[in-house]
Design a protein around this motif. Structure first.
Motif, PDB file in Angstrom:
ATOM      1  N   GLU A   1       0.850  -1.187   0.000  1.00 46.30           N
ATOM      2  CA  GLU A   1       0.000   0.000   0.000  1.00 46.30           C
ATOM      3  C   GLU A   1       0.888   1.241   0.000  1.00 46.30           C
ATOM      4  O   GLU A   1       1.853   1.310   0.766  1.00 46.30           O
ATOM      5  CB  GLU A   1      -0.920   0.008   1.217  1.00 46.30           C
ATOM      6  N   PHE A   2       0.548   2.192  -0.844  1.00 50.49           N
ATOM      7  CA  PHE A   2       1.350   3.406  -1.003  1.00 50.49           C
ATOM      8  C   PHE A   2       0.488   4.639  -0.806  1.00 50.49           C
ATOM      9  O   PHE A   2      -0.637   4.705  -1.296  1.00 50.49           O
ATOM     10  CB  PHE A   2       1.982   3.470  -2.404  1.00 50.49           C
TER      11      PHE A   2
ATOM     12  N   ILE B   1      12.760  -4.863   4.469  1.00 53.83           N
ATOM     13  CA  ILE B   1      11.348  -4.799   4.846  1.00 53.83           C
ATOM     14  C   ILE B   1      10.695  -6.167   4.653  1.00 53.83           C
ATOM     15  O   ILE B   1       9.952  -6.656   5.520  1.00 53.83           O
ATOM     16  CB  ILE B   1      10.624  -3.714   4.037  1.00 53.83           C
ATOM     17  N   PHE B   2      10.955  -6.816   3.529  1.00 49.28           N
ATOM     18  CA  PHE B   2      10.387  -8.137   3.273  1.00 49.28           C
ATOM     19  C   PHE B   2      10.886  -9.157   4.290  1.00 49.28           C
ATOM     20  O   PHE B   2      10.125 -10.018   4.751  1.00 49.28           O
ATOM     21  CB  PHE B   2      10.727  -8.591   1.857  1.00 49.28           C
TER      22      PHE B   2
ATOM     23  N   ILE C   1       4.380  -0.999   8.686  1.00 52.12           N
ATOM     24  CA  ILE C   1       4.156   0.337   8.130  1.00 52.12           C
ATOM     25  C   ILE C   1       5.455   1.139   8.227  1.00 52.12           C
ATOM     26  O   ILE C   1       6.075   1.200   9.291  1.00 52.12           O
ATOM     27  CB  ILE C   1       3.024   1.061   8.878  1.00 52.12           C
ATOM     28  N   THR C   2       5.859   1.698   7.117  1.00 50.06           N
ATOM     29  CA  THR C   2       7.096   2.466   7.044  1.00 50.06           C
ATOM     30  C   THR C   2       6.801   3.858   6.506  1.00 50.06           C
ATOM     31  O   THR C   2       6.066   4.013   5.528  1.00 50.06           O
ATOM     32  CB  THR C   2       8.122   1.769   6.134  1.00 50.06           C
ATOM     33  N   LYS C   3       7.356   4.855   7.164  1.00 49.42           N
ATOM     34  CA  LYS C   3       7.268   6.231   6.686  1.00 49.42           C
ATOM     35  C   LYS C   3       8.676   6.722   6.396  1.00 49.42           C
ATOM     36  O   LYS C   3       9.511   6.777   7.291  1.00 49.42           O
ATOM     37  CB  LYS C   3       6.581   7.117   7.721  1.00 49.42           C
TER      38      LYS C   3
ATOM     39  N   LEU D   1       4.424   6.914   2.584  1.00 55.41           N
ATOM     40  CA  LEU D   1       3.886   5.946   3.542  1.00 55.41           C
ATOM     41  C   LEU D   1       3.750   4.608   2.827  1.00 55.41           C
ATOM     42  O   LEU D   1       3.070   4.505   1.801  1.00 55.41           O
ATOM     43  CB  LEU D   1       2.532   6.399   4.079  1.00 55.41           C
ATOM     44  N   LEU D   2       4.398   3.602   3.388  1.00 55.06           N
ATOM     45  CA  LEU D   2       4.439   2.287   2.757  1.00 55.06           C
ATOM     46  C   LEU D   2       4.005   1.233   3.766  1.00 55.06           C
ATOM     47  O   LEU D   2       4.490   1.199   4.904  1.00 55.06           O
ATOM     48  CB  LEU D   2       5.858   1.980   2.250  1.00 55.06           C
ATOM     49  N   ARG D   3       3.091   0.366   3.366  1.00 56.93           N
ATOM     50  CA  ARG D   3       2.647  -0.749   4.208  1.00 56.93           C
ATOM     51  C   ARG D   3       2.775  -2.039   3.414  1.00 56.93           C
ATOM     52  O   ARG D   3       2.176  -2.187   2.349  1.00 56.93           O
ATOM     53  CB  ARG D   3       1.202  -0.559   4.668  1.00 56.93           C
TER      54      ARG D   3
END
Length: 251
Positions: free
Chosen positions: A19-20, A113-114, A171-173, A192-194
């Motif tokens: 999600e972006f 992240i993965f 969730i990464t910002k 914002l990345l989920r």
């Protein structure tokens, strides 16, 4: 093929969802060749994934009260991730695919992240690979010896959900610098990345609403059945053929 090979194959076929949301975008060194009236678009590319997130302005002034637009994508990995797998982010003043002007680009490494999301999935879903292979091996066959099941499996918590597993996410910002092709910084983007790890499959239930309907041969359209349909026996309408009247007998 041994059990280890089968387990690794299952792990490689995980379903992921990204999600972006472009939370903020600041261009400090504008591209003077880019028409100001063109909307600002953020293109995100990761392997075979491609997303285009259009800016809130749509050719007009940016309104802070306007809702942000995000996008998500569901995919699986055809090959294991390496340190060279990065997400490419390009920001354009864009009219069409053949008419766009670069405002800046950047990259984001994705393997860490993965790895974290996959590690969380393995810790929450205990022995999920072993349970899947055990379930497959115990399937009854038409031709083959009878296999006895272990009744104690019903009391083991980690074997209660063989059809679906608990997904994990992170969730990464990130605020990333943008550069042009001349290696000059042109601004910053806040992304914002989920990332969601769904495991080897996604299983969910949905309600099936069955509305009884009947066709009236006298009408061209369908109507809902009512309490008076089919007609009662005392009616002059033949339930077997509503278009014909029942010939009433003379008393």
């Amino acid at each position: 093929m041994d059990a280890a090979d089968r387990s690794s194959k299952l792990a490689d076929n995980f379903l992921y969802m990204l999600e972006f949301v472009v939370d903020d975008l600041l261009i400090t060194r504008p591209n003077f060749c880019a028409p100001e009236e063109y909307p600002t678009c953020t293109e995100i590319t990761f392997r075979s994934i491609f997303l285009n997130i259009r800016d809130r302005e749509n050719g007009t002034c940016v309104s802070p009260c306007s809702p942000k637009t995000g996008k998500c994508v569901l995919f699986n990995l055809d090959t294991p991730l390496t340190d060279e797998d990065v997400m490419h982010i390009h920001v354009y003043k864009k009219r069409t695919e053949s008419c766009k002007f670069l405002l800046g680009l950047t990259e984001l490494p994705m393997k860490p992240i993965f790895d974290r999301v996959k590690q969380q999935f393995d810790s929450i879903n205990t022995n999920w690979e072993e349970n899947v292979m055990t379930h497959v091996s115990r399937l009854p066959r038409i031709r083959g010896p009878c296999k006895k099941t272990n009744n104690c499996d019903c009391y083991e918590r980690n074997k209660a959900r063989l059809e679906s597993w608990c997904p994990t996410s992170e969730i990464t910002k990130r605020m990333l610098p943008l550069f042009n092709l001349c290696k000059m910084q042109t601004g910053n983007i806040v992304l914002l990345l989920r990332l969601v790890c769904n495991g080897p499959s996604v299983v969910s239930s949905f309600p099936v609403v069955s509305i009884p309907k009947c066709k009236d041969p006298c009408c061209s359209s369908c109507c809902r059945c009512t309490e008076t349909w089919p007609a009662p026996c005392s009616s002059t309408i033949d339930p077997c053929d509503p278009c014909k009247s029942v010939i009433t007998k003379k008393k």
